[in-house]
Design a protein around this motif. Structure first.
Motif, PDB file in Angstrom:
ATOM      1  N   UNK A 169       0.785  -1.237   0.000  1.00  0.00           N
ATOM      2  CA  UNK A 169       0.000   0.000   0.000  1.00  0.00           C
ATOM      3  C   UNK A 169       0.818   1.290   0.000  1.00  0.00           C
ATOM      4  N   UNK A 170       2.106   1.205  -0.335  1.00  0.00           N
ATOM      5  CA  UNK A 170       2.900   2.443  -0.353  1.00  0.00           C
ATOM      6  C   UNK A 170       2.709   3.184  -1.678  1.00  0.00           C
ATOM      7  N   UNK A 171       2.603   4.480  -1.535  1.00  0.00           N
ATOM      8  CA  UNK A 171       2.526   5.384  -2.688  1.00  0.00           C
ATOM      9  C   UNK A 171       3.842   6.147  -2.676  1.00  0.00           C
ATOM     10  N   UNK A 172       4.757   5.828  -3.581  1.00  0.00           N
ATOM     11  CA  UNK A 172       6.121   6.326  -3.389  1.00  0.00           C
ATOM     12  C   UNK A 172       6.476   7.471  -4.345  1.00  0.00           C
ATOM     13  N   UNK A 173       7.002   8.553  -3.736  1.00  0.00           N
ATOM     14  CA  UNK A 173       7.555   9.692  -4.489  1.00  0.00           C
ATOM     15  C   UNK A 173       9.052   9.696  -4.238  1.00  0.00           C
ATOM     16  N   UNK A 174       9.797  10.098  -5.249  1.00  0.00           N
ATOM     17  CA  UNK A 174      11.244  10.118  -5.050  1.00  0.00           C
ATOM     18  C   UNK A 174      11.820  11.318  -5.786  1.00  0.00           C
ATOM     19  N   UNK A 175      12.745  12.027  -5.133  1.00  0.00           N
ATOM     20  CA  UNK A 175      13.306  13.243  -5.735  1.00  0.00           C
ATOM     21  C   UNK A 175      14.815  13.136  -5.888  1.00  0.00           C
ATOM     22  N   UNK A 176      15.324  13.846  -6.871  1.00  0.00           N
ATOM     23  CA  UNK A 176      16.772  13.962  -7.032  1.00  0.00           C
ATOM     24  C   UNK A 176      17.066  15.293  -7.709  1.00  0.00           C
ATOM     25  N   UNK A 177      18.248  15.827  -7.420  1.00  0.00           N
ATOM     26  CA  UNK A 177      18.651  17.090  -8.046  1.00  0.00           C
ATOM     27  C   UNK A 177      19.384  16.815  -9.360  1.00  0.00           C
ATOM     28  N   UNK A 178      19.701  15.553  -9.629  1.00  0.00           N
ATOM     29  CA  UNK A 178      20.414  15.201 -10.857  1.00  0.00           C
ATOM     30  C   UNK A 178      19.415  14.716 -11.916  1.00  0.00           C
ATOM     31  N   UNK A 179      19.331  15.488 -13.016  1.00  0.00           N
ATOM     32  CA  UNK A 179      18.419  15.090 -14.099  1.00  0.00           C
ATOM     33  C   UNK A 179      18.873  13.778 -14.717  1.00  0.00           C
ATOM     34  N   UNK A 180      20.189  13.586 -14.752  1.00  0.00           N
ATOM     35  CA  UNK A 180      20.740  12.345 -15.322  1.00  0.00           C
ATOM     36  C   UNK A 180      20.341  11.140 -14.477  1.00  0.00           C
ATOM     37  N   UNK A 181      20.423  11.296 -13.162  1.00  0.00           N
ATOM     38  CA  UNK A 181      20.018  10.191 -12.282  1.00  0.00           C
ATOM     39  C   UNK A 181      18.526   9.906 -12.465  1.00  0.00           C
TER      40      UNK A 181
END
Ligand SMILES: C[S@@+](CC[C@H](N)C(=O)[O-])C[C@H]1O[C@@H](n2cnc3c(N)ncnc32)[C@H](O)[C@@H]1O
Length: 284
Positions: free
Chosen positions: A138-150
């Motif tokens: 039941x996890x709704x996962x968001x993930x952020x990064x400052x690297x566009x390449x990553x």
């Protein structure tokens, strides 16, 4: 022309000067080229390689001789049982980080409600976010990064592994909206002087942005803890992977901010690897 065994023995010998695991590296590279499994190698050691396979093998062994990590040569690293595509745009996911994922999954299981909003800070290959998404019902996962390449690599893995993580470009919380039940992060945590001493295969190939952090390595912990109350629900979980000598500092920062029931989870070598706590204070 050489047999499979002869190729592996030659590669093992030449890689000894750059790798602590020369035979294993040679096997991984060979299997990548011939697209077979380990059993095939055992049963067909005396078989000749095709000329083009031998040439390709030697050329990839030469890349390893230049210290390129084997995972970037074969574009693969297994994490939590899944095969993640990796190249030099992202950190190679480490097996130690599985402890962070497992610690979060155990606690998510105990949360008795429908959807659980999870925020992962520092996506990299997407390993942490995707593993949580795939293992949790039941996890709704968001993930952020400052690297566009990553983020390109993370989105590729999201697709390849049929996961449903939303990857977003953001400098820590800057583009994040809403409140989460869990915030998880394996941020960059290596201080400047230690970074200079890293092995060539790490320093020359893995992104510096994924490794190095200011303030003696704790910059991201300070920043995430400081801003976290705006994004974490009361009673929500904040979980970090930490460097081998950072757990006490991070625990203190979390306690000062108002986190409760803070615990440290060790890896198999007895090193403090994860710091995890529950948000106290008022829900604003
Ligand atoms: C140690 S890596 C972790 C990658 C992945 N989560 C893992 O465990 O394999 C840290 C990640 O944080 C990202 N990062 C660095 N500075 C950041 C920032 N200011 N905001 C968001 N992400 C950042 C890096 O690009 C890198 O992908």
């Amino acid at each position: 022309m050489l047999t499979i065994i002869e190729c592996l023995k030659w590669a093992e010998k030449v890689l000894t000067k750059v790798s602590p695991t020369p035979y294993l590296d040679s096997e991984i590279i060979l299997l990548h080229i011939i697209k077979k499994d380990k059993v095939y190698l055992i049963l067909n050691g005396n078989k000749m390689l095709e000329v083009d396979e031998e040439e390709r093998f030697k050329s990839l062994i030469n890349e390893r001789l230049d210290y390129k990590p084997v995972q970037y040569i074969v574009n693969n690293q297994e994490f939590m049982g899944f095969d993640f595509y990796v190249d030099s745009r992202v950190l190679i996911p480490r097996s130690d980080t599985e402890i962070l994922v497992e610690s979060v999954l155990e606690r998510i299981d105990g949360i008795d409600k429908g959807n659980i909003a999870v925020l992962d800070i520092g996506a990299g290959s997407g390993a942490v976010a995707i593993a949580i998404d795939l293992f949790s019902k039941n996890a709704n996962v968001f993930s952020v990064d400052i690297s566009l390449e990553a983020l390109e690599v993370a989105k590729l893995n999201n697709k390849r592994l049929n996961a449903n993580v939303k990857f977003v470009f953001s400098d820590v919380f800057d583009n994040v909206e809403g409140k989460f039940d869990v915030i998880v992060s394996n941020p960059p945590y290596i201080e400047k002087s230690e970074y200079e001493t890293l092995d060539k295969n790490v320093k020359d190939f893995e992104p510096m942005l994924a490794l190095k952090a200011k303030n003696g390595g704790i910059f991201f912990y300070e920043r995430i803890i400081e801003e976290s109350f705006d994004y974490l629900k009361k009673g929500g979980i904040l979980a970090f992977e930490v460097g081998y000598n950072q757990s006490m500092k991070i625990m203190k920062l979390m306690a000062e901010k108002g986190y409760e029931n803070i615990s440290i989870i060790q890896d198999l070598s007895g090193i403090n690897r994860v710091v995890l706590g529950y948000r106290g204070g008022k829900d604003v």
